[in-house]
Design an enzyme around this catalytic site. Structure first.
Site, PDB file in Angstrom:
ATOM      1  N   CYS A  87       0.660  -1.331  -0.286  1.00  0.00           N
ATOM      2  CA  CYS A  87       0.202   0.027   0.365  1.00  0.00           C
ATOM      3  C   CYS A  87       0.734   1.361   0.207  1.00  0.00           C
ATOM      4  O   CYS A  87       1.632   1.197   0.984  1.00  0.00           O
ATOM      5  CB  CYS A  87      -0.811   0.177   1.216  1.00  0.00           C
ATOM      6  SG  CYS A  87      -1.804   1.642   1.525  1.00  0.00           S
ATOM      7  N   CYS A 122      -0.247   3.781   1.995  1.00  0.00           N
ATOM      8  CA  CYS A 122       0.096   3.553   4.210  1.00  0.00           C
ATOM      9  C   CYS A 122       1.103   4.395   4.257  1.00  0.00           C
ATOM     10  O   CYS A 122       1.717   4.268   5.520  1.00  0.00           O
ATOM     11  CB  CYS A 122      -0.703   2.241   4.163  1.00  0.00           C
ATOM     12  SG  CYS A 122      -1.942   1.696   3.486  1.00  0.00           S
ATOM     13  N   ASP A 123       1.874   3.758   2.970  1.00  0.00           N
ATOM     14  CA  ASP A 123       3.472   3.372   3.903  1.00  0.00           C
ATOM     15  C   ASP A 123       4.798   4.415   2.392  1.00  0.00           C
ATOM     16  O   ASP A 123       5.750   4.286   3.332  1.00  0.00           O
ATOM     17  CB  ASP A 123       4.181   2.470   3.922  1.00  0.00           C
ATOM     18  CG  ASP A 123       2.962   1.329   4.277  1.00  0.00           C
ATOM     19  OD1 ASP A 123       2.400   1.750   5.536  1.00  0.00           O
ATOM     20  OD2 ASP A 123       3.517  -0.544   4.012  1.00  0.00           O
TER      21      ASP A 123
END
Ligand code: NAP
Length: 317
Positions: free
Chosen positions: A134, A137-138
Site C-alpha cells: 500500500c 499507507c507507507d
C-alpha cells in the site's frame, strides 16, 4: 419474520456500499457486514481519476466516505464481523459470524479481492519492515529512500508514480518486456524522470535482519541472479508489491459456483447458481475490476434481490 433481514451484504467496498444504497432505498431491511476496514481496496488507493463524476484529486478514502454516507442515509445498517460459515440453500440464508449469526431472505456477496503476494522467501517476514502492499499507507516512510515496485499492471505503475513524490528513486520490476497496464498510464510513467525500469526481472528473495537490507533479483531470460544492497547510509529500502489480486471467497467455496481462480460465477443480473444469492464487485468472475464496475454490480444485485424478495416472500420483514 423476526430477526430476518431482507438483504444481507457481505463486504463494504464500493460494490457492497452501492448494494446497501440501492437495497435500503428500495426499503429492504438491509445489513452490511464488513470484517475489515470499510471501503475495501479502494481506501488504500491514492488517486481515483476514473470514477465518472468524481471531483478532481478525489482519493479512495474521500470517495468511500461519501458512499458510506449515502448508504447510511437510506438506512442500511453496518456492522463489523467476520463470516466463517454460510448456509445458503434454504429460503432463509444463514451466515455465521465470529460475533453473531445472521439470517436473511437474500444475500449479496461483495467480499472483494486482496493483494497477491510475490511468494518469495523473506517477503512475509519483512512485510511492514520494508515490504508493503500500500503506497498510500507507507510511502512517507520512504522519504528520500530507494524503492522497488513489483508488477506491470495499472496498480504498479500508478502507485510507482505516486511513490516518486517521496522516494529518491523508484524502479519498476516487471517479469517481462510488455506491460499489462493501460497505454495512457504507461506513457505517463515512461515520462517520469524518477522512474527506472528493470524488465524481464523477478524478485527471488528479500533479505534483512529485522529490516529490509537487500533484494535478490533474477533475470527471467538469462536466469542470472544478483543481490542488490541498500545504500549504506540509508540502511534500508522499500519493496512495494502490486502483482494483482486474489479473490476473498474462501468461506463461500462449495456453496456457490466459482471459476478455477475462485471468482464467483453470476449471470448478467449478478445472480449466482443459488436463488436469492448474488455476487458483486471484485469477487465476481469478470474482466474489468474497477470502482465503477463494482458499484454497478452492487446496484444490479440489489435491484434483483429486491425483486426476488418481493416475489418470494409476501411481505417484507
Ligand atoms: P493486474 O492487472 O492483474 O497486473 C498484475 C501485474 O503483476 C502484471 O503485470 C503481472 O505480470 C504481474 N504479476 C502477476 N503475478 C506475478 C508474480 N508472481 N511475480 C511478478 N509479477 C507478477 O493487477 P493490478 O495492477 O493490481 O490491477 C488489478 C485490476 O484493477 C485490473 O483490472 C486493473 O485494470 C484495475 N486497476 C485499474 C486502475 C485504473 O484504471 N486507474 C488502477 C489500478 C487497478 P504479467 O503482465 O506478466 O501477467
Amino acid at each position: 419474520m423476526e430477526n430476518v433481514y431482507d438483504l444481507v451484504i457481505v463486504g463494504a467496498g464500493p460494490a457492497g456500499l452501492a448494494a446497501g444504497l440501492y437495497g435500503s432505498r428500495a426499503k429492504l431491511n438491509t445489513l452490511i457486514i464488513e470484517k475489515d476496514k470499510t471501503g475495501g481496496q479502494i481506501v488504500i488507493t491514492h488517486e481515483v481519476a476514473n470514477y465518472p463524476g468524481s471531483v478532481q484529486n478525489a482519493t479512495g478514502p474521500s470517495l468511500i466516505a461519501r458512499m458510506v454516507e449515502q448508504s447510511d442515509e437510506f438506512g442500511a445498517k453496518r456492522i463489523k464481523d467476520t463470516i466463517e460459515d454460510v448456509s445458503l440453500e434454504g429460503d432463509i440464508k444463514i451466515l455465521k459470524g465470529q460475533k453473531d449469526e445472521y439470517r436473511a431472505k437474500s444475500v449479496i456477496i461483495a467480499s472483494g479481492a486482496s493483494p497477491r503476494k510475490i511468494g518469495c522467501p523473506g517477503e512475509k517476514e519483512l512485510t511492514g519492515k520494508g515490504v508493503s502492499y500500500c503506497a498510500t499507507c507507507d510511502a512517507d516512510f520512504f522519504e528520500d529512500f530507494e524503492v522497488f515496485v513489483v508488477g506491470g499492471g495499472d496498480s504498479a505503475l500508478e502507485e510507482a508514480m505516486y511513490l516518486t513524490k517521496f522516494a529518491r528513486k523508484v524502479t519498476i520490476v516487471h517479469r517481462r518486456q510488455g506491460l499489462r497496464c493501460a497505454k495512457s498510464i504507461e506513457e505517463k510513467a515512461r515520462a517520469n524522470e524518477k522512474i527506472e525500469w528493470m524488465l524481464d526481472t523477478v524478485i527471488e528473495e528479500i533479505k534483512g535482519d529485522g529490516i529490509l537490507e537487500s533484494v535478490v533479483f533474477k533475470n527471467t531470460i538469462t536466469g542470472e541472479t544478483n543481490e542488490y544492497f541498500a545504500d549504506e547510509e540509508d540502511g534500508t529500502m522499500g519493496v512495494f508489491v502490486f502483482v494483482g489480486l486474489v479473490s476473498q471467497t474462501d468461506v463461500f467455496k462449495g456453496k456457490v459456483n466459482m471459476s478455477d481462480q475462485g471468482y464467483i460465477i453470476t449471470d448478467a443480473e449478478m445472480q449466482t447458481n443459488i436463488p436469492g444469492v448474488y455476487a458483486a464487485g471484485d469477487c465476481r468472475d469478470k474482466s474489468l475490476r474497477q470502482v465503477v464496475t463494482a458499484a454497478a454490480d452492487g446496484a444490479i444485485a440489489a435491484v434483483n434481490a429486491d425483486k426476488y424478495v418481493g416475489e418470494k416472500f409476501s411481505e417484507k420483514a
